[in-house]
Design an enzyme around this catalytic site. Sequence first.
Site, PDB file in Angstrom:
ATOM      1  N   GLU A  61       0.823  -1.206   0.000  1.00 44.05           N
ATOM      2  CA  GLU A  61       0.000   0.000   0.000  1.00 44.05           C
ATOM      3  C   GLU A  61       0.863   1.264   0.000  1.00 44.05           C
ATOM      4  OE1 GLU A  61      -2.097  -2.816   3.003  1.00 44.05           O
ATOM      5  OE2 GLU A  61      -0.135  -2.631   2.041  1.00 44.05           O
TER       6      GLU A  61
ATOM      7  N   SER B  56      18.906 -42.361 -11.073  1.00 41.88           N
ATOM      8  CA  SER B  56      17.787 -41.441 -11.333  1.00 41.88           C
ATOM      9  C   SER B  56      18.184 -40.210 -12.145  1.00 41.88           C
ATOM     10  CB  SER B  56      17.183 -40.974 -10.000  1.00 41.88           C
ATOM     11  OG  SER B  56      18.146 -40.262  -9.240  1.00 41.88           O
TER      12      SER B  56
ATOM     13  N   ARG C  57      20.411 -22.935  -8.801  1.00 41.37           N
ATOM     14  CA  ARG C  57      21.394 -22.527  -9.800  1.00 41.37           C
ATOM     15  C   ARG C  57      20.671 -22.124 -11.076  1.00 41.37           C
ATOM     16  NH1 ARG C  57      22.940 -27.179  -7.380  1.00 41.37           N
ATOM     17  NH2 ARG C  57      22.542 -28.507  -9.165  1.00 41.37           N
TER      18      ARG C  57
END
Length: 371
Positions: A55, A170, A209
């Site tokens: 505001e 993975s 990153r």
Amino acid sequence: MSLPHDKQHLARALELAERGRGCVEPNPLVGCVIVLDGQVVGEGWHEQFGGPHAEINAMTQAGEQSRGADLYVTLEPCCHHGKTPPCTDALIQAGIARVIGGCEDPNPQVAGQGIAKLREAGIVVEVMKDHAARKLIAPFTKRMTAGQPWVIAKWAMTLDGKIATHTGESQWISSEASRALVHKIRGQVDAILVGRQTVERDDPLLTARPPGPRIATRIVLDSEASISLESQLVRSADQAPLLIVAKTTAAVERIKRLQDRGIEVFQLPPVPWQAQLGALLAELGSRGMTNLLVEGGSLVLGAFADIQAIDEVHTFIAPKFVGGKDALSPMGGEGLADMATALNLVDVTIHELGGDVHVHGFVAKAGEPTA
């Protein structure tokens, strides 16, 4: 009484509020638009923790045109002294004629008192109870009401629902574009949490990153404090905070070797994991942490799901499959017994990201519609 353009101006205020993500926490995201005679004369958002509120920034831009104007703000103006003086006093002094708020402030120090103070001063106040405005401050609301951070679960998986091959590999399931979005999220949260097995398998750094507006505390659930001193997390402890969550039964020498490296060890009694996670979330909340990103692995994500602590989900589905009955799925843990009790996502968005499918949504709470 709402006017034809109220929703439009509030929507713009919500857009502005998003610009503060990662910069204002533990304060809430807030945006503001000032309109005089149908023309936008001021815009602002809460830009930095400890800095002017939305505001004030909008009224600074509007200047004398604030007098007699309508002020649209995503959250009820504050009426207490914090890092800055009360916004309600500034609105009254500026001569704002009408305030349209997105939702009330869940902070007990405000909680309707800001609205009451403005009305006492003769300002017309309308609260739209806007869904998007409430969703915007949901992490702040959870910390205010439950004393815990907002929990964001993230995982990448193959089309057949695997987060790794049966050998544990993975990297990388998801695309570069998906990983870039994860780094952006990392740069906006207070903490990133993984389990010890994820550290052993992937040796992650868990930093953003390129860097974002926040440097997240890296948290590892490591009951015996057995994390390798050669891991990237330990070796980078001088660049980003590292918190090891261990049991009180962990070997004293292991605790000391970590502390000697400047690493904090937070110990919990050897109680069931449901109680441990609850105690950890309460501790993080007491530290003023608003957003916690849980990146896995399967047991950790499943544990958070079992105690229904997950609030938001980012899933990246790669168009590939690896098979294997022993390959892990994203959610381990105990799981649910029947489909009727499955956790549902609301406000879901689905889009393509570098060939992956990115699914983002919020876990439905009791009483919320699921479709």
